[in-house]
Design an enzyme around this catalytic site. Structure first.
Site, short mmCIF file in Angstrom:
data_model
loop_
_atom_site.label_atom_id
_atom_site.label_comp_id
_atom_site.label_asym_id
_atom_site.label_seq_id
_atom_site.Cartn_x
_atom_site.Cartn_y
_atom_site.Cartn_z
N GLU A 30 0.80 -1.28 0.00
CA GLU A 30 0.09 0.04 0.17
C GLU A 30 0.93 1.44 0.01
O GLU A 30 0.47 2.57 -0.33
CB GLU A 30 -0.84 -0.07 1.11
CG GLU A 30 -2.15 -0.93 1.08
CD GLU A 30 -3.05 -0.88 -0.05
OE1 GLU A 30 -3.38 0.35 -0.43
OE2 GLU A 30 -3.31 -1.66 -0.69
N HIS A 32 3.75 1.70 -1.89
CA HIS A 32 4.02 1.91 -3.09
C HIS A 32 2.62 2.63 -3.98
O HIS A 32 2.65 3.48 -4.68
CB HIS A 32 4.27 0.68 -3.73
CG HIS A 32 5.83 -0.02 -3.42
ND1 HIS A 32 5.77 -0.90 -2.74
CD2 HIS A 32 6.97 0.65 -3.54
CE1 HIS A 32 6.94 -1.35 -2.10
NE2 HIS A 32 7.66 -0.31 -2.73
N GLN A 148 16.60 9.03 2.83
CA GLN A 148 16.59 9.03 1.35
C GLN A 148 15.87 10.21 0.62
O GLN A 148 16.55 10.89 -0.08
CB GLN A 148 15.74 7.70 1.06
CG GLN A 148 15.49 7.90 -0.49
CD GLN A 148 15.17 6.32 -0.89
OE1 GLN A 148 15.77 5.31 -1.06
NE2 GLN A 148 13.62 6.14 -1.18
#
Ligand code: AMP
Length: 267
Positions: A30, A32, A148
């Protein structure tokens, strides 16, 4: 939806209007889907990449074991409104002789970078390559991987890239565990133990979180001065390494300033 496997075919794909790119390593969940949905909502063409990037795995990490299910991923991407799924093999992106790397020096060497040397070099390099190949107007990343996001935003500013970075909130299971492809490694008992991580972070206090995680194999629990500031942690449960973070309050003045910068705009 079209599945393309070469840089050439992705570049040749017709593009009319704005392009949103969602870089992923597959085993879709979910989290993604939330990224695909955000990209679908504001772009004419949605490109997702599915590439388990060897350059961001250390020698003793789980590259070989990383969950892969391309057939299912193709179905999920198609259902969620992805127009083009880019599924290159490693030789396509790292042909023999490859030797150029992007190093985000300070941000990439702390926290995750300290425990996974070379990880963010691999992340920054693959993201820059994907940006150059797909030429997106916007690229979508999850807050789940807060460092990130910080590294990619820094690279975008430092290298004057013309892509807007969009950040999508962390999607969690009902019990609070942040969704991750690596959750598939957890046994039922380990999953129960893993819940200590979101519960510890929910305190939004480094000392309290550390106390709650006492007894687990903790890599770090730290307040990280990203934008926004987060309390971030990494723990190992059995053989599985999990990361998570919670956003700490954004001061009013800072949030007004954040709103003016396209690369810091929340979705
Ligand atoms: P991965 O396939 O794990 O490399 O993740 C691809 C993208 O999905 C990255 O930008 C991740 O930050 C994002 N992502 C992974 N898990 C979640 C989640 N639980 N919620 C939101 N985004 C996520």
């Amino acid at each position: 939806m079209k599945v393309v496997r070469t840089i050439h075919d992705l570049r040749e794909h017709p593009r009319d209007g704005t392009v949103g790119l969602v870089p992923t390593m597959g085993a879709f969940h979910e989290g993604h889907r939330a990224l695909f949905g955000a990209a679908r909502g504001e772009n004419d063409l949605v490109v997702a990449s599915l590439f388990v990037n060897p350059a961001q795995f250390g020698a003793n990490e789980d590259l070989a074991a990383y969950p892969r299910d391309e057939e299912r991923d193709v179905r999920v991407a198609e259902e969620t409104g992805v127009d083009v799924l880019f599924v290159p093999d490693a030789n396509e992106l790292y042909p023999s002789g490859f030797q150029t790397w992007v190093e985000v020096e300070d941000l990439g060497s702390r926290l995750e970078g300290e425990h996974r040397p070379g990880h963010f070099r691999g992340v920054a390099t693959i993201c820059l390559k994907l940006f150059n190949i797909a030429r997106p107007d916007r690229a979508y990343f999850g807050q789940k991987d807060a460092q990130q996001v910080a590294v990619v935003k820094r690279m975008v500013r430092d290298l004057d890239l013309e892509v807007q970075i969009r950040v999508v909130p962390t999607v969690r299971d009902a019990d609070g565990l942040a969704l991750s492809s690596r959750n598939a490694y957890l046994s039922p008992e380990e999953r129960e133990l893993a819940l200590t991580l979101p519960r510890a972070l929910a305190t939004k206090d480094a000392a309290q979180a550390r106390a709650r995680l006492n007894g687990l194999d903790v890599d770090y629990v730290e307040v990280a001065d990203f934008e926004p500031r987060v309390l971030a942690a990494a723990v190992r449960v059995g053989k599985t390494r999990l990361i998570d973070n919670v956003i700490l309050e954004v001061p009013c003045q800072a949030s007004a300033w954040l709103g003016r910068d396209q690369n810091k705009e929340p979705v």
